[in-house]
Design an enzyme around this catalytic site. Structure first.
Site, PDB file in Angstrom:
ATOM      1  N   LYS A  22       9.123  -0.760  14.373  1.00  0.00           N
ATOM      2  CA  LYS A  22       9.725  -0.375  13.077  1.00  0.00           C
ATOM      3  C   LYS A  22      10.791   0.684  13.306  1.00  0.00           C
ATOM      4  CE  LYS A  22       5.614  -1.012  10.113  1.00  0.00           C
ATOM      5  NZ  LYS A  22       4.615  -0.330   9.291  1.00  0.00           N
TER       6      LYS A  22
ATOM      7  N   LYS B  10       0.834  -1.202   0.000  1.00  0.00           N
ATOM      8  CA  LYS B  10       0.000   0.000   0.000  1.00  0.00           C
ATOM      9  C   LYS B  10       0.870   1.255   0.000  1.00  0.00           C
ATOM     10  CE  LYS B  10      -3.458   2.387   2.775  1.00  0.00           C
ATOM     11  NZ  LYS B  10      -4.436   2.334   3.865  1.00  0.00           N
TER      12      LYS B  10
ATOM     13  N   ARG C 197      -5.420  -4.533   5.837  1.00  0.00           N
ATOM     14  CA  ARG C 197      -6.050  -5.831   6.146  1.00  0.00           C
ATOM     15  C   ARG C 197      -7.432  -5.971   5.525  1.00  0.00           C
ATOM     16  NH1 ARG C 197      -4.946  -2.618  10.352  1.00  0.00           N
ATOM     17  NH2 ARG C 197      -6.627  -1.773  11.628  1.00  0.00           N
TER      18      ARG C 197
ATOM     19  N   GLU D 119      10.402  -4.715   4.642  1.00  0.00           N
ATOM     20  CA  GLU D 119      10.514  -6.101   4.178  1.00  0.00           C
ATOM     21  C   GLU D 119      10.251  -6.198   2.674  1.00  0.00           C
ATOM     22  OE1 GLU D 119       8.814  -5.004   6.770  1.00  0.00           O
ATOM     23  OE2 GLU D 119       8.686  -6.477   8.396  1.00  0.00           O
TER      24      GLU D 119
ATOM     25  N   GLU E 280      -5.118  -6.905  14.632  1.00  0.00           N
ATOM     26  CA  GLU E 280      -4.585  -5.580  14.273  1.00  0.00           C
ATOM     27  C   GLU E 280      -5.717  -4.546  14.336  1.00  0.00           C
ATOM     28  OE1 GLU E 280      -2.787  -4.323  10.260  1.00  0.00           O
ATOM     29  OE2 GLU E 280      -0.976  -4.817  11.374  1.00  0.00           O
TER      30      GLU E 280
HETATM   31  O1  F6P Z   1       3.015  -3.199   9.778  1.00  0.00           O
HETATM   32  C1  F6P Z   1       1.647  -3.308   9.638  1.00  0.00           C
HETATM   33  C2  F6P Z   1       1.181  -2.930   8.258  1.00  0.00           C
HETATM   34  O2  F6P Z   1       1.109  -1.552   8.150  1.00  0.00           O
HETATM   35  C3  F6P Z   1      -0.146  -3.582   7.946  1.00  0.00           C
HETATM   36  O3  F6P Z   1      -1.224  -2.891   8.439  1.00  0.00           O
HETATM   37  C4  F6P Z   1      -0.082  -3.660   6.460  1.00  0.00           C
HETATM   38  O4  F6P Z   1      -1.019  -4.555   5.965  1.00  0.00           O
HETATM   39  C5  F6P Z   1       1.348  -4.107   6.276  1.00  0.00           C
HETATM   40  O5  F6P Z   1       2.067  -3.400   7.252  1.00  0.00           O
HETATM   41  C6  F6P Z   1       1.939  -3.885   4.911  1.00  0.00           C
HETATM   42  O6  F6P Z   1       1.947  -2.542   4.557  1.00  0.00           O
HETATM   43  P1  F6P Z   1       2.165  -2.103   3.059  1.00  0.00           P
HETATM   44  O7  F6P Z   1       1.064  -2.682   2.259  1.00  0.00           O
HETATM   45  O8  F6P Z   1       2.133  -0.619   3.075  1.00  0.00           O
HETATM   46  O9  F6P Z   1       3.507  -2.626   2.601  1.00  0.00           O
END
Ligand code: F6P
Length: 543
Positions: A512, A210, A268, A216, A353
């Site tokens: 984080k 998102k 989510r 990661e 969450e």
């Molecule tokens: O660390 C939690 C979170 O923000 C989740 O709510 C989300 O689904 C996930 O990390 C991944 O985030 P992104 O889609 O921005 O990589």
């Protein structure tokens, strides 16, 4: 377009938090009196109509609530609680696109992703991306022309768990020549074991994030791009696509095929958006539309059914009953369908969450428990692992059985055994076995000198342990869509009763930022200002 006024905040805070309602006090009294002593076996004996009274058919999902520790009076007070807490007004505010995610100033409109164009608050934008994404999926699914055989989704949390859960669930509908892989963990073992088996020329990478900033995902995407180039993959732009709200960052990474979505889609809650691309690649455009339509049918049920016949509302209320009055700290998910093996993990993020919060919308610490721990494994595997504890352990853990009437395979005998096992476990939890029954049993393996009374105590089951059974006719895309939307709205309901923000996730931020501080220290060895434990461990890991 979306409302951005603080109207929703005002409206939501005018409705009281659950513990400040008269229904809450009535529930406490009810629990102290009849509730605590409630016995399922007696309830069924006293009321032959209990199953009919406490089962309900919602779109695609039949639910048997009759094996729960409640009666008509409990339900009536729980429904009063929903009314006093303004669950309907809160629900309507969500559907209307009011910014109910107050701490992030955002609307919560995953329901708009599965509504028909004319019925969706953002129909034009949603359907433009959907059509483009489905058209793209079909070109890839034409494997003779596309040459693609392997699809790797690189994403984590909500950008991973939805497709990871849905693709095996819908395996009967999946493209037979495409293989799907998921890389989420920043642990290099994850991507290494996936890449080892791939040919870059026939691999499509979907970088799903998102924000397009998640550590990661960015790290794994860079490894994938380097591997692709180093192994003669050719044109990165043909083999990498992105699903994200951050189109600029995806472009900076070198991706020009991007499917966007919006900040009003929580991670989510995002499998219905472009994040669902791997699902569309697996099952095709028509079935992906069925998945959306199933979720939309459940949305209409949640929005329109009266509270007493509204399944997500009833489940959310029962969840609060167990969490806040019976003190249950966890709920077990037991899907009796191997395709739903990732459902417990998916529901962990969805519920924990969303509702793992300790302050209410006004920032006041709540004096009651919120999200339970959600955990589980598919049946019958769980029976041979942890069901011992569910039956004879010291904790009361409500279990949720998910049974599917029609199998997606031809082994009718196996399916009958699976269903019989699911039914038997729910029955055993409820009925238990008295010491007297156990005493009458012959136990050839017991030690010769063991006291018969002691043995009977080991072999008896208390029973009266609650469960809910959800039944699907068939696990097809439409039914899966409805099932997942049911869970989303149930989590909404308990969050609304608790007056918490189910749509932010500040609890993931601290770790984080500390990680960002520790990462360079691992290289430099600088332990200045660290607590002694972290400093000691850091030095040990650098040896
Ligand atoms: O660390 C939690 C979170 O923000 C989740 O709510 C989300 O689904 C996930 O990390 C991944 O985030 P992104 O889609 O921005 O990589």
């Amino acid at each position: 377009m979306l409302g951005t006024s603080p109207k929703a905040a005002i409206r939501m805070n005018r409705t009281p938090r659950c513990d400040r309602t008269s229904a809450w006090s009535a529930l406490r009294e009810h629990h102290e009196g009849a509730g605590r002593r409630f016995d399922l076996r007696e309830a069924f004996a006293a009321d032959p109509g209990r199953f009919d009274a406490l089962s309900i058919q919602a779109p695609e999902v039949f639910a048997d609530l009759s094996k729960n520790l409640l009666d008509a009076r409990t339900l009536a007070i729980l429904l009063d609680l929903a009314r006093e807490c303004g669950v309907e007004a809160r629900r309507d505010a969500m559907f209307a696109g009011e910014p109910i995610n107050l701490t992030e100033g955002r609307a919560v409109l995953h329901t708009a992703l599965r509504a028909p164009r004319e019925a969706s608050p953002n129909g034009a934008a949603v359907h433009a991306v959907l059509e483009r994404m489905l058209a793209f999926a079909e070109t890839v699914r034409d494997t003779r022309t596309s040459g693609i055989r392997d699809v790797v989704n690189i994403g984590i949390g909500g950008s991973d768990l939805g497709p990871q859960m849905a693709i095996p669930a819908l395996d009967a509908w999946a493209h037979r020549e495409l293989r799907f892989h998921f890389v989420s963990n920043v642990d290099g073992h994850d991507i290494t074991s996936v890449l080892r088996r791939l040919d870059p020329r026939s691999t499509l990478f979907v970088i799903a994030s998102k924000t397009f900033t998640t550590q990661e995902t960015m790290a794994n995407a860079a490894v994938a791009r380097d591997w692709f180039r180093a192994n003669g993959g050719g044109d990165t732009r043909r083999h990498f696509v992105a699903t994200t709200t951050n189109v600029e960052a995806a472009a900076a990474f070198g991706i020009d095929t991007t499917f966007g979505f919006w900040d009003w889609v929580g991670g989510r809650y995002s499998l219905w958006s472009a994040i669902g691309l791997p699902i569309a690649l697996a099952i095709g455009a028509g079935h992906f539309r069925d998945l959306l339509a199933g979720a939309h049918a459940m949305d209409r049920h949640f929005a329109e059914a009266p509270l007493e016949r509204n399944l997500p509302v009833l489940l959310g209320l029962v969840d609060v009953w167990y969490r806040n009055f019976h003190g249950c700290s966890s709920r077990n998910i037991a899907p009796y369908h191997q395709g739903l093996r990732r459902l417990p993990a998916y529901l962990q993020q969805l519920e924990m969450e969303s509702n793992g919060k300790r302050v209410d919308l006004d920032g006041e610490p709540v004096p009651f428990a919120t999200s339970p721990v959600i955990w589980g494994e598919p049946g019958t595997n769980g029976q041979h692992a942890y069901f011992q504890m569910l039956h004879q352990g010291t904790d009361l853990i409500p279990v949720e059985f998910i049974l599917v009437r029609k199998p997606g395979h031809a082994h009718a005998d196996l399916h009958a055994k699976l269903l019989a096992n699911g039914l038997a476990q729910a029955q055993a939890l409820m009925l238990g076995k008295s010491a007297e029954q156990a005493r009458g049993e012959h136990v050839p393996g017991a030690a010769a000198g063991i006291d018969a009374e002691v043995l009977a105590r080991h072999r008896s089951f208390p029973g009266n342990r609650p469960s809910t059974t959800l039944v699907l006719e068939e696990l097809d895309p439409h039914a899966l869509g409805a099932l997942i939307a049911l869970y989303e709205h149930r989590v909404f309901t308990s969050g609304a009763l608790w007056n918490i923000n189910s749509f932010d996730q500040w609890g993931v931020e601290l770790g984080k930022s500390l990680c960002n501080d520790l990462l360079p220290r691992l290289a430099s060895g600088d332990t200045g200002g660290l607590d002694a434990s972290t400093a000691g461990l850091l030095q040990r890991l650098r040896r």
